[in-house]
Write an enzyme that holds these catalytic residues in place. Sequence first.
Site, short mmCIF file in Angstrom:
data_model
loop_
_atom_site.label_atom_id
_atom_site.label_comp_id
_atom_site.label_asym_id
_atom_site.label_seq_id
_atom_site.Cartn_x
_atom_site.Cartn_y
_atom_site.Cartn_z
N ASP A 260 0.84 -1.20 0.00
CA ASP A 260 0.00 0.00 0.00
C ASP A 260 0.88 1.25 0.00
O ASP A 260 1.35 1.70 1.04
CB ASP A 260 -0.93 -0.01 1.23
N LYS A 267 1.59 7.95 0.27
CA LYS A 267 1.99 8.00 1.68
C LYS A 267 3.37 8.65 1.81
O LYS A 267 4.17 8.58 0.88
CB LYS A 267 2.11 6.57 2.23
N GLU A 339 -8.02 2.70 0.55
CA GLU A 339 -8.31 1.69 -0.48
C GLU A 339 -8.90 0.41 0.10
O GLU A 339 -9.67 -0.29 -0.56
CB GLU A 339 -7.03 1.36 -1.25
N ARG A 341 -11.17 -0.25 2.39
CA ARG A 341 -12.62 -0.32 2.51
C ARG A 341 -13.28 -0.57 1.17
O ARG A 341 -14.37 -1.14 1.11
CB ARG A 341 -13.15 0.96 3.17
#
Length: 490
Positions: A260, A267, A339, A341
Amino acid sequence: MKIRVENPNSSKKTMMLCGFILEDSDKILGLGNVDFKFIPLVKQSINDMGGVFGKISVIPATGRATQRILLAGIGKKEKFTNDTIRYVSGKIAQKARELKLKEFSIIVPPSSLIEPVLSVSQIVEGCKMSLYKFEKYKSKKENNIPDLTILVSKSEKISKAIKIAEIVSDGAIYAKNIANLPPNECIPATLANFARIISKKNNMKCTIISKNELKKKGFGGITAVGQGSKNEPKLIILEYSHNSRNKKPVVLVGKAVTFDTGGISLKPGEKMDEMKFDKCGGCTVIGIMKAVSELKLPIDLVGIIPSVENMPGGESYRPGDIIKLYSGKTAEILNTDAEGRLILADALSYGEKQYSPRAIIDFATLTGACIIALGTNMAGMVSNNNELTQKIKESSKRTTEEIWELPLNDDYMDMVKSDVADMKNVGIGRAAGTITAAAFLRNALENTPWAHIDIAGVAWTQIATKDKPYNPKGATGFGVRLILDYLQNT
Ligand code: BES
Ligand code: MN
Ligand code: ZN
């Protein structure tokens, strides 16, 4: 690790005889009448270490039965918990490894302190899980795993408990092993392969839905998140069925983002490497499916693992996009880093529509907010069903995989409403981030009993993680023991 049982009075030789000691007590628990008090060295050592929780002391023995005696402190009787024997057994096992022993023996404490059936399970779990090390990428493997002898009166029940605890621990270890894989060596297709291998070995049905089919069938969340990576998304489905009394299955869903980055809402770089652990929910579900099929539990169980890599790029989904989820509801994307959910919503809706389950439980490293709220030793739980949460809380007590329930009501549901679509994928600012994520998931379901478990803080060892021998550095396999306990007690 080979595990054997011997009767306590057995005269079999051992390299190290290990016993538990309560704080300020002068005897080794379960040792019966062999009174070490009269062996001055042992008496002195028991006195010196004082039975303090977690303290280990090894003394040479000159007798015929053993070469060493290990004294393991378990603390005060009033503080004795469901984790005491598991934790301290882990310490013992690590000591045996450090001493490079081939074998060691543990004396089971008396039933006045803890039921022997329970303590053998905890001894097995503690020892097996504490001797795990992720060494796949080390040129020199160092992990030598000693065998364990458990000293307890032999019985059917004891043998069965040991067998179960071995399978449960192996399930958790399997989950840790795949969760620890680096993101260049574990993409969605890799996880799909692991699932396939397990399904073949253990007689489960395995279905993998790939990119084009996902798009065609309306899995808009998985498709959107997965489109930014050349490592294509997979929806992994494992089905297990065996002599079930209750025809309705339980469905388990696990988030498996193999890496992720945050996507276009990138991020920051600090600790981004840890986002290889964003697949831990999915790994937990695979570990559970493996163990359930080996235990041959009389249930129907389905594991659904949506797996993607969340990457930025020319094909990525963007903030501002509006997508259609599997439920038919639309979602406005405000942050591509929210992402999890999106892929979970698709999987939850699919699970409910396809299987009409009696319960759905999902595991996900879903929100950083969960770490802020509960820290790194407790998972968050949000549910729409009291009976289900009670059951899970009971399992949590027994397994010491700790969870805390957070509320969900219409005020929170309102926080994920969008001006331009049915929902938005973030809440309002940072308020109640774990609950608004759950509110988004709630929209994917009708009224099936559902529990969402946010494992962001507990899925791997972080700076604030309490040190436990059975959670060595890296992925913890959190949830495997919890849900296997739940499934054996429903
Ligand atoms: N996988 C992360 C959550 C996470 C972060 C788990 C750090 C463990 C440690 C998740 O996909 C995420 O990025 N969530 C965002 C949601 C936000 C954008 C609404 C978060 O928590 O910041
Ligand atoms: Mn994210
Ligand atoms: Zn994530």
